[in-house]
Design a protein around this motif. Structure first.
Motif, PDB file in Angstrom:
ATOM      1  N   ILE A  62     -11.889   5.139  26.042  1.00 22.23           N
ATOM      2  CA  ILE A  62     -12.700   5.197  24.831  1.00 22.23           C
ATOM      3  C   ILE A  62     -11.743   5.076  23.655  1.00 22.23           C
ATOM      4  N   ILE A  63     -11.968   4.084  22.801  1.00 29.14           N
ATOM      5  CA  ILE A  63     -11.010   3.744  21.743  1.00 29.14           C
ATOM      6  C   ILE A  63     -11.709   3.828  20.391  1.00 29.14           C
ATOM      7  N   ARG A  64     -11.072   4.518  19.457  1.00 31.52           N
ATOM      8  CA  ARG A  64     -11.688   4.722  18.145  1.00 31.52           C
ATOM      9  C   ARG A  64     -10.829   4.148  17.018  1.00 31.52           C
ATOM     10  N   ASN A  65     -10.131   3.073  17.293  1.00 36.13           N
ATOM     11  CA  ASN A  65      -9.375   2.374  16.249  1.00 36.13           C
ATOM     12  C   ASN A  65     -10.259   1.347  15.548  1.00 36.13           C
ATOM     13  N   GLY A  66      -9.794   0.892  14.378  1.00 32.22           N
ATOM     14  CA  GLY A  66     -10.523  -0.148  13.662  1.00 32.22           C
ATOM     15  C   GLY A  66     -11.047   0.347  12.330  1.00 32.22           C
ATOM     16  N   HIS A  67     -11.737  -0.569  11.617  1.00 31.17           N
ATOM     17  CA  HIS A  67     -12.333  -0.235  10.322  1.00 31.17           C
ATOM     18  C   HIS A  67     -13.635  -1.011  10.170  1.00 31.17           C
ATOM     19  N   PRO A  68     -14.663  -0.413   9.551  1.00 29.86           N
ATOM     20  CA  PRO A  68     -15.955  -1.099   9.409  1.00 29.86           C
ATOM     21  C   PRO A  68     -15.883  -2.446   8.703  1.00 29.86           C
ATOM     22  N   LEU A  69     -14.903  -2.646   7.828  1.00 27.41           N
ATOM     23  CA  LEU A  69     -14.814  -3.913   7.106  1.00 27.41           C
ATOM     24  C   LEU A  69     -14.527  -5.089   8.035  1.00 27.41           C
ATOM     25  N   CYS A  89      -4.490  -2.991  13.681  1.00 29.71           N
ATOM     26  CA  CYS A  89      -4.288  -4.028  12.652  1.00 29.71           C
ATOM     27  C   CYS A  89      -5.385  -3.953  11.594  1.00 29.71           C
ATOM     28  N   GLY A  90      -6.611  -3.654  12.031  1.00 27.64           N
ATOM     29  CA  GLY A  90      -7.695  -3.493  11.077  1.00 27.64           C
ATOM     30  C   GLY A  90      -7.470  -2.315  10.145  1.00 27.64           C
ATOM     31  N   GLU A  91      -6.939  -1.239  10.675  1.00 32.60           N
ATOM     32  CA  GLU A  91      -6.662  -0.050   9.860  1.00 32.60           C
ATOM     33  C   GLU A  91      -5.521  -0.309   8.872  1.00 32.60           C
ATOM     34  N   LEU A  92      -4.424  -0.853   9.388  1.00 30.65           N
ATOM     35  CA  LEU A  92      -3.273  -1.126   8.525  1.00 30.65           C
ATOM     36  C   LEU A  92      -3.602  -2.185   7.480  1.00 30.65           C
ATOM     37  N   GLY A  93      -4.371  -3.188   7.904  1.00 31.83           N
ATOM     38  CA  GLY A  93      -4.772  -4.238   6.977  1.00 31.83           C
ATOM     39  C   GLY A  93      -5.644  -3.696   5.860  1.00 31.83           C
ATOM     40  N   TYR A  94      -6.527  -2.759   6.187  1.00 37.21           N
ATOM     41  CA  TYR A  94      -7.387  -2.180   5.147  1.00 37.21           C
ATOM     42  C   TYR A  94      -6.565  -1.356   4.158  1.00 37.21           C
ATOM     43  N   ASP A  95      -5.606  -0.596   4.668  1.00 38.94           N
ATOM     44  CA  ASP A  95      -4.747   0.179   3.769  1.00 38.94           C
ATOM     45  C   ASP A  95      -4.014  -0.740   2.789  1.00 38.94           C
ATOM     46  N   LYS A  96      -3.505  -1.840   3.299  1.00 39.26           N
ATOM     47  CA  LYS A  96      -2.814  -2.811   2.436  1.00 39.26           C
ATOM     48  C   LYS A  96      -3.780  -3.453   1.449  1.00 39.26           C
ATOM     49  N   LEU A  97      -4.984  -3.724   1.910  1.00 39.88           N
ATOM     50  CA  LEU A  97      -6.007  -4.328   1.062  1.00 39.88           C
ATOM     51  C   LEU A  97      -6.326  -3.434  -0.128  1.00 39.88           C
ATOM     52  N   GLU A  98      -6.414  -2.139   0.128  1.00 42.85           N
ATOM     53  CA  GLU A  98      -6.688  -1.182  -0.942  1.00 42.85           C
ATOM     54  C   GLU A  98      -5.569  -1.192  -1.976  1.00 42.85           C
ATOM     55  N   GLU A  99      -4.335  -1.374  -1.514  1.00 44.57           N
ATOM     56  CA  GLU A  99      -3.195  -1.397  -2.439  1.00 44.57           C
ATOM     57  C   GLU A  99      -3.292  -2.561  -3.417  1.00 44.57           C
ATOM     58  N   VAL A 100      -3.713  -3.722  -2.921  1.00 46.96           N
ATOM     59  CA  VAL A 100      -3.695  -4.938  -3.744  1.00 46.96           C
ATOM     60  C   VAL A 100      -5.048  -5.270  -4.348  1.00 46.96           C
ATOM     61  N   GLY A 101      -6.094  -4.547  -3.928  1.00 48.89           N
ATOM     62  CA  GLY A 101      -7.421  -4.815  -4.461  1.00 48.89           C
ATOM     63  C   GLY A 101      -8.009  -6.132  -3.986  1.00 48.89           C
TER      64      GLY A 101
END
Length: 274
Positions: free
Chosen positions: A184-191, A231-243
């Protein structure tokens, strides 16, 4: 946790023969490269057997079917079985049309799959022999939740037993299971659901991981699902940084796959084993 699964991909650079839909083909090729594999995207029925012969794994994605592609998929699948290569099925949109349903079940009769990866509605359609989907998206009524996860795992294990394949159900909660063992895996982001092709890309990452770890398909598949979610989680964090927006997000997902290593994978994996 996942041992040398990722290192094997980076070291061996598996050739992943991918017959996929024309909507996501470029992203699929790029994320195979980012994962450490080597993509080949031949879909002509006259050459797929030759191309499959030089590959390490085969991915079949039924997103945009036509008469030519169905013949190519069947021929490639049978050749991969003959050679003992892992074969991964992405039954995109099964349940949405009679033609798509009939072809999917023909594939399942004619080809032995190592992994079947889909959303919960697609997997339920295969399990029941019929069903409905919301286009290529899962029906909200089918969603995996903490309340229904036990019964969901039960039918996934039964489907694995029937098909002989590892079953990977992806969504808000991901499930990767054989007939006996479940992750059971709970990684990722809704975006990630707002970017076309993240599921297709994941299937090709599974093809890459399985191509380099053909003796360990369950763990290879679970590792691939975790890696994509991270990758979805890390990508979202980076996305928030750059808007940035969803197009930038897609790029970051591929970027972080190219930077993935065992420390990031094992440290970031949010899994439960049953």
């Amino acid at each position: 946790m996942f041992g040398n699964v990722l290192e094997n991909v980076r070291e061996n650079e598996p050739i992943v023969h991918t017959i996929t839909n024309h909507v996501t083909v470029n992203d699929c090729a790029n994320i195979i490269l980012a994962a450490g594999g080597s993509p080949t995207m031949a879909d002509c029925k006259y050459e797929v057997e030759d191309v499959t012969s030089i590959a390490n794994s085969l991915v079949i994605n039924i997103g945009t079917l036509n008469g030519e592609s169905t013949q190519a998929m069947l021929k490639a699948g049978k050749k991969a079985n003959e050679l003992g290569h892992p074969v991964i099925l992405d039954p995109v949109g099964v349940g949405s049309s009679k033609f798509r349903d009939e072809f999917t079940f023909d594939l399942l009769k004619e080809v032995d799959f190592s992994v079947i990866r889909g959303n919960i509605s697609e997997i339920k359609t295969i399990y029941k022999g019929s069903g409905t989907t919301k286009g290529v998206d899962a029906d909200e009524r089918d969603m995996v939740t903490d309340e229904n996860i036990d019964e969901t795992i039960d039918f996934i294990k039964e489907l694995s037993r029937k098909t002989g394949a590892i079953i990977a159900v992806t969504g808000a909660i991901d499930i990767v299971s054989s007939s006996e063992k479940t992750y059971i895996i709970r990684n990722g982001h809704p975006l990630m659901t707002r970017v076309t092709g993240t599921g297709c890309m994941l299937t090709t990452v599974i093809g890459s991981f399985c191509g380099a770890n053909s003796n360990n398909i369950l763990e290879a598949t679970a590792a691939a699902v975790c890696a994509m979610g991270i990758c979805g989680e890390l990508g979202y964090d980076k996305l928030e940084e750059v808007g940035g927006g969803t197009s930038t997000y897609r790029t970051y997902i591929i970027d972080f796959m190219s930077k993935m290593d065992s420390k990031i994978l094992n440290g970031g994996a949010k899994i439960e084993i049953r």
